[in-house]
Design an enzyme around this catalytic site. Structure first.
Site, PDB file in Angstrom:
ATOM      1  N   ASP A 216      34.953  28.608  10.959  1.00 45.79           N
ATOM      2  CA  ASP A 216      34.822  30.065  10.812  1.00 45.79           C
ATOM      3  C   ASP A 216      35.741  30.531   9.689  1.00 45.79           C
ATOM      4  OD1 ASP A 216      37.582  31.031  12.095  1.00 45.79           O
ATOM      5  OD2 ASP A 216      36.836  29.351  13.245  1.00 45.79           O
ATOM      6  N   ASP A 218      38.110  32.875  10.128  1.00 49.65           N
ATOM      7  CA  ASP A 218      39.128  33.667  10.817  1.00 49.65           C
ATOM      8  C   ASP A 218      38.702  35.146  10.742  1.00 49.65           C
ATOM      9  OD1 ASP A 218      41.392  33.503  12.453  1.00 49.65           O
ATOM     10  OD2 ASP A 218      42.696  34.181  10.850  1.00 49.65           O
TER      11      ASP A 218
HETATM   12  N1  ADE Z   1      40.265  27.184  15.692  1.00 50.61           N
HETATM   13  C1  ADE Z   1      39.067  27.388  15.133  1.00 50.61           C
HETATM   14  N2  ADE Z   1      39.039  28.567  14.451  1.00 50.61           N
HETATM   15  C2  ADE Z   1      40.278  29.111  14.587  1.00 50.61           C
HETATM   16  C3  ADE Z   1      40.889  30.284  14.119  1.00 50.61           C
HETATM   17  N3  ADE Z   1      40.217  31.158  13.370  1.00 50.61           N
HETATM   18  N4  ADE Z   1      42.178  30.521  14.444  1.00 50.61           N
HETATM   19  C4  ADE Z   1      42.872  29.629  15.196  1.00 50.61           C
HETATM   20  N5  ADE Z   1      42.337  28.487  15.679  1.00 50.61           N
HETATM   21  C5  ADE Z   1      41.058  28.230  15.370  1.00 50.61           C
END
Ligand code: ADE
Length: 277
Positions: A216, A218
């Protein structure tokens, strides 16, 4: 005769498929001086090389990042005779050019965890004696990292050859302000587990490298559609975990072909020289 190689594989969320091992059997989670690891171990082989698989969050995914007993996990793998650990981890991307589905071979970290136990040498009875001030450069084992990168090239799997992971305490995701601060700090990806896993592996004298799958962006982007949700994380690694599995399966026999005596000795000496008694 060179040292016998055994590989620990730590699987993260959705990246802990026991089917990657042949002739596998379950070994009950042993008691360690630091308590019990996240779950029972799966011991088996990849192309005849002995491997030990451990699900970081437990096989039922019931151990949250801050509650993982990292010390027991690493101690157990050391006791099993692991010379190497190849860890898989789901991460958020903090950089435009690292797209969901991309793989990053981590080479550095920024620690934003709180209160996690980061050493075996804590001065308590029945724990290793002394106080350890371990240098953290390089954080990840360079020769092992290079083997993963080479293997990815041979398999035609694109990887980012370096990347700094910001490890947050979690279990919540970051705020947008935090996410932007981590970008300014030079973070490339973000997760909740690389610290203290990488630190303890080094203290245990194990060659540790991590394959990070970006799942992703974040939440730093303006476009809300791209803000992290658990559903996105799950969907992206479901789509891409075969890539990670293929990479782990292929790198294990390559690691086993090398002579690691010098690397193991260097790590062992580093730890010995870092302990004050
Ligand atoms: N693991 C997968 N995506 C994450 C994110 N955006 N922040 C922290 N841990 C994660």
């Amino acid at each position: 005769m060179s040292k016998k190689i055994k590989i620990g594989i730590i699987g993260g969320s959705g990246l802990d498929n026991p089917d990657i091992l042949k002739n596998s059997k379950i070994k009950t989670a042993p008691q360690t001086p630091f308590g019990k690891p996240s779950d029972d171990l799966t011991v088996g082989e990849i192309e005849g090389i002995e491997c030990v698989l451990l699900a970081r969050h437990g096989r039922k995914h019931n151990v949250m990042p801050g509650n993982v007993n990292y010390r027991a996990n690493i101690w157990t793998l050391k006791e099993e005779g692991c010379t190497h650990i190849v860890a898989a981890t789901a991460t958020g991307s903090l950089q435009e050019h690292i797209k969901p589905g991309d793989i990053v071979i981590l080479d550095n970290f920024i620690d934003r965890t709180q209160g996690r136990k980061q050493t075996f040498y804590d001065g308590e009875a029945k724990h290793p004696q002394g106080i350890c001030h371990l240098p953290m450069e390089p954080a990840f084992h360079e020769k092992t990292r290079q083997m993963i990168i080479q293997t990815a090239q041979q398999l035609n799997i694109a990887v980012h050859k370096t990347g700094t992971v910001v490890t947050i305490e979690g279990p919540r995701f970051s705020s947008k302000a935090e996410s932007n601060m981590f970008r300014q700090w030079g973070g490339h990806v973000i997760n909740m587990t690389s610290v203290p896993e990488v630190v303890l592996a080094k203290e245990a004298g194990i060659c540790y490298a991590a394959i990070a799958l970006a799942t992703d962006y974040d939440c730093w982007k303006e476009n809300k559609e791209e803000h992290v949700t658990v559903a996105d994380v799950l969907a992206t690694f479901k789509k891409n975990c075969t890539k990670v599995t293929a990479l782990i399966t292929a790198v294990v026999p390559k690691i086993a072909k090398e002579n690691w005596d010098q690397s193991c000795k260097e790590l062992q000496d580093l730890v010995k020289n870092s302990v004050m008694t």
